[in-house]
Design an enzyme around this catalytic site. Structure first.
Site, mmCIF file in Angstrom:
data_model
loop_
_atom_site.group_PDB
_atom_site.id
_atom_site.type_symbol
_atom_site.label_atom_id
_atom_site.label_comp_id
_atom_site.label_asym_id
_atom_site.label_seq_id
_atom_site.Cartn_x
_atom_site.Cartn_y
_atom_site.Cartn_z
ATOM 1 N N GLU A 224 0.817 -1.211 -0.114
ATOM 2 C CA GLU A 224 0.014 -0.214 -0.216
ATOM 3 C C GLU A 224 0.691 1.374 0.151
ATOM 4 O O GLU A 224 0.505 2.426 0.547
ATOM 5 C CB GLU A 224 -1.055 0.012 1.335
ATOM 6 C CG GLU A 224 -1.946 -1.125 1.296
ATOM 7 C CD GLU A 224 -2.973 -1.135 2.347
ATOM 8 O OE1 GLU A 224 -4.158 -1.385 2.100
ATOM 9 O OE2 GLU A 224 -2.612 -0.620 3.345
ATOM 10 N N GLU B 283 -6.749 -7.408 -0.955
ATOM 11 C CA GLU B 283 -7.285 -7.405 0.228
ATOM 12 C C GLU B 283 -9.114 -6.780 0.248
ATOM 13 O O GLU B 283 -9.448 -5.709 -0.314
ATOM 14 C CB GLU B 283 -6.781 -6.409 1.152
ATOM 15 C CG GLU B 283 -5.533 -6.811 1.439
ATOM 16 C CD GLU B 283 -4.852 -5.840 2.652
ATOM 17 O OE1 GLU B 283 -5.601 -4.931 3.285
ATOM 18 O OE2 GLU B 283 -3.762 -5.788 2.770
#
Length: 840
Positions: A184, A253
């Site tokens: 991320e 995710e």
């Protein structure tokens, strides 16, 4: 004779060829549609299970249940600070045994996505980085910085080398088909300036140079360099497109819920919305989706991040914190996975053709000369829709997707649940009852933790210090101590009752002691960890001793430069209320500091030492408690209910079950009724408002002996340990509610669908259980949810007896939802059957 020798030779050659194939493994690549394994595109369903958030004895069951739930892949982070707590000193034992975990996944016939990071976020302490990184000269984390890159490469190479040595990459015949580097970073890259781009290029090059033989991914990284696959994280990723046409659409995710914070209400995400998000992802071209989390587990020890992340990491996952299927989430998603796999041949063969069927309604079709699959989606948040598709009429509930594996029959609708529901509750046994059965001793003993400085390693320093730089996170605790002396005959205080001590702290928790007595405390929160507080205190003439105990509750794990977020009392600390109106600023004076507690240095958490004194001094701060107990009988999961205690940490047989904090109560508002329809957010669906954020704490059975177990508590605020209780997770009810308009059970797709009907199916989870009673049964218009059903305006008078006859005494039963079974109590109305049963 020659013929027999030739046969034996051919057999040996065949065996050798098989052995060579096993060693060589499989070829994992990708193209624009999918991950490709040995030349075959695959539709993949994955789920996150973090090995240290459960115990090795739990791993086989979690993995097997994941397989039963329809997963192909297990995804896990690798936790750097767990494995290298001291530089160049590694630990891969017990819950840290990454190799064992991966081999167990392989034994179950599943693949692995290994997210090395080594930054992981994960609501994990310091984002998974070891705090010793912070002290390397010249280091800057997560940027184009040579000291950091050297450490990151060294650890990544260590993990890759371990995997290669154990032949765990698919290219070697192992289960690992994907690896991730960084995590991320695209969310924060802008804050790091131009160095961010060069850092990502370096990270990609470093990873691919490891020659693992499997593709690498970067999540939330739109500028991921080739051949790295950029992937999506979020509640919805159906609109995501990778940065190159030759890369597949991967969702690393899919957040099945949200994490819990101390001081917050409990978040949950309705399964209808999770299923909707997944179906939309595959509808619009995705072929690899991962649930974060599939099993969340427990933040044992001091592993929580945040700060203020709770010890429970349940995450409203399909497998709950203790490993039990959360129904109907587990079962509904299992049915979804079966429906998706029925479409696999079409999904991997072509791109979807999408057309509008009306306002907020669309059809996506995967059509080849030999197969056809379709997805019908109603993205309206309120209104159901009836649509015509391929000459047939279909009713689509709002915010739902119907899956048609043959472009004709609906196998699954995301808003219509065929799976049964369960009600599981923790049944507590009070300490007194446990004492009667010798499960826990009625005798407690304690050790009082000294207030203030008690260590020979204490040190003096002028001014206030930042906590992480001082403790290196070796303890939650740091003492700040100073003495103030008021001399002379005349009082210097205007009014003893109005004397004010002002303290400003970066967080997270503070206890103030004056002359050895607790005078007050202050706490931050997940959203605002730092705080300022004015304490009204009483000071005496002469010498006064001020002891401030500062605590961390997990270190920051997310955000740009999160590693530079400080904690502790950095000031100012000021005394107001003097007679002459002046203010005494104590911030720059000489303070004495102590890292950690005396009890920590003495190892009291193991229950050893000769310092223990019999008794239970209730409501005394800074107290260690110890008692003995026998393991609760049976094999159901165990928790401790810490009602009656304040805040602290608990150990069972020397193993930390984590920080407990039952007195941090969630806000009383925010827990209104939640609809699955419409976009989900972490604050949309909340429960347990006005209650402790967490009062039950997991005690793994593998940590227990049948008798003679030692429970140790360190209580900071003051509590009564005799009020705590053990509890076991018990199945209270199994339920199902299915209407005549529901799709057929997934099993019907392997049978004659023309003879199948919508049906209610119940099954006792434990193989030794049978359905012992029917608590409720109604065919007609029943209302409510599992554990709280009621009859509607119309009902069949025979429903209860029919269900009892079909189900009682059997482990499982299935009953058609039809008027031919129950009669028609209300003609012209779509009816449903609701059943609640007990297992014994």
């Amino acid at each position: 004779m020659v013929g027999n020798r030739m046969k034996r030779l051919l057999s040996v050659l065949f065996l050798l060829a098989a052995m060579v194939t096993a060693v060589i493994g499989v070829n994992v690549t990708y193209d624009h549609r999918a991950v490709v394994i040995d030349g075959k595109r695959r539709v993949m369903v994955s789920g996150s299970i973090h090995y240290p958030r459960s115990t090795p004895d739990m791993w086989p069951g979690l993995i097997q249940k994941s397989k039963e739930g329809g997963l192909d892949v297990i995804e896990t982070y690798v936790f750097w600070n767990l494995h290298e707590p001291v530089r160049n000193q590694y630990d891969f034992e017990e819950r840290k045994d990454l190799v064992k975990f991966i081999k167990l996944v392989a034994d179950a016939g599943l693949y692995v996505h290994l997210r090395i990071g080594p930054y992981v976020c994960a609501e994990w302490n310091y984002g998974g980085f070891p705090v010793w990184l912070h002290f390397i000269p010249g280091i800057q984390l997560r940027t184009d910085n040579e000291p950091f890159k050297a450490e990151m490469k060294r650890f990544t190479a260590k993990i890759v080398s371990m995997m290669k040595d154990e032949k765990l990459y698919a290219s070697q015949g192992g289960p690992i088909i994907l690896s991730q580097i960084e995590n991320e970073y695209g969310n924060v890259a802008e804050s790091y300036g131009p160095a961010a781009k060069s850092y990502i290029k370096w990270a990609a090059s470093m990873a691919t140079s490891m020659d693992t033989g499997v593709p690498w991914v970067m999540c939330q990284q739109k500028d991921a360099p080739d051949p790295i696959i950029d992937t999506c994280n979020g509640f919805y990723c159906d609109g995501y497109k990778p940065n190159a046409d030759n890369k597949p659409t991967i969702w690393t995710e899919n957040w099945t819920g949200w994490f819990l914070t101390f001081g917050g209400a409990v978040p949950y995400r309705p399964v209808e919305d999770v299923a909707y998000a997944v179906a939309r992802f595959y509808q619009r071209g995705g072929t690899f989706q991962n649930y974060y989390m599939y099993h969340g587990g427990t933040n044992f020890g001091r592993t929580t991040g945040g700060p203020f992340i709770s010890t429970s990491y349940d995450y409203d996952a399909p497998l709950d914190e203790y490993g039990a299927p959360r129904q109907p989430k587990f079962g509904h998603l299992k049915d979804l996975h079966k429906a998706i796999k029925l479409c696999e041949e079409a999904l991997v063969a072509t791109d979807p053709a999408t057309t509008s069927l009306g306002q907020n309604v669309e059809a996506s079709v995967y059509n080849t000369s030999s197969t056809c699959a379709a997805f019908l989606a109603n993205v309206d948040t309120q209104n159901d829709a009836t649509v015509n598709f391929n000459g047939n009429s279909y009713r689509l509930p709002a915010w739902s997707v119907s899956i048609l594996p043959d472009c004709k029959n609906v196998a699954f609708n995301t808003a219509k649940i065929n799976s049964m529901a369960t009600v599981r509750r923790f049944v507590a046994t009070s300490v007194d009852k446990l004492s009667d059965s010798k499960a826990i001793s009625s005798d407690w003993s304690y050790v009082s933790e000294p207030v203030g400085i008690s260590s020979n390693d204490a040190f003096d320093k002028k001014g206030l210090v930042e906590q992480i730089n001082t403790t290196a996170d070796q303890s939650d605790y740091l003492w700040y101590s100073i003495s103030i002396n008021f001399k002379g005959d005349k009082p210097l205080l205007r009014d003893e009752s109005q004397t004010t001590l002002h303290v400003k702290s970066l967080g997270h928790v503070l206890y103030l002691f004056i002359n050895g007595q607790l005078e007050g405390s202050a706490i931050g929160s997940y959203d605002h960890p730092n705080f300022s507080k004015d304490f009204l205190v009483t000071l005496k003439h002469g010498k006064n001793k001020l002891d401030l105990l500062s605590l961390t509750v997990g270190l920051q794990n997310y955000g740009a430069f999160f590693d530079k977020t400080g904690t502790g009392i950095t000031g100012p600390v000021k005394l107001d209320g003097l007679k002459n109106g002046s203010v005494v600023d104590l911030s720059s004076q000489r303070w004495t500091y102590q890292v950690g507690l005396k009890g920590e240095s003495l190892g009291l958490h193991t229950g050893g030492s000769t310092l223990w004194v019999s008794g239970t001094p209730k409501s005394q701060p800074l107290t260690w408690y110890k008692t003995n107990f026998d393991a609760p009988s049976g094999d159901n999961p165990i928790a401790i209910d810490f009602t009656g205690m304040g805040k602290g940490e608990a150990w069972v047989n020397g193993q930390s079950i984590g920080r407990y904090w039952p007195t941090y109560i969630a806000p009383t508002t925010g827990c209104s009724e939640c609809s699955y329809k419409g976009s989900y957010s972490p604050t949309k669906c909340l429960k347990n408002c006005g209650e402790p954020s967490q009062k039950l704490y997991h005690v793994p059975r593998s940590w227990l002996k049948s008798s003679g177990n030692v429970l140790v508590l360190f209580e900071e605020k003051g509590g009564d340990p005799t009020q705590i209780s053990f509890a076991t997770q018990e199945l209270e009810s199994v339920c199902s509610q299915v209407s005549e308009s529901h799709p057929l059970p997934m099993e019907a797709w392997s049978q004659d669908k023309s003879k199948s009907k919508a049906s209610v199916s119940l099954e006792c989870p434990h193989p030794n259980q049978v359905i012992s009673s029917i608590k409720f049964a109604s065919f007609g218009t029943p209302q409510g949810t599992c554990g709280n059903y009621s009859h509607g305006e119309c009902k069949s008078i025979d429903a209860l007896s029919i269900i009892q006859k079909a189900c009682i005494g059997s482990r499982s039963c299935s009953v058609d939802v039809s008027t031919s079974t129950f009669g028609d109590p209300c003609i012209g109305v779509v009816k449903s059957l609701a059943v609640e049963a007990s297992c014994a």
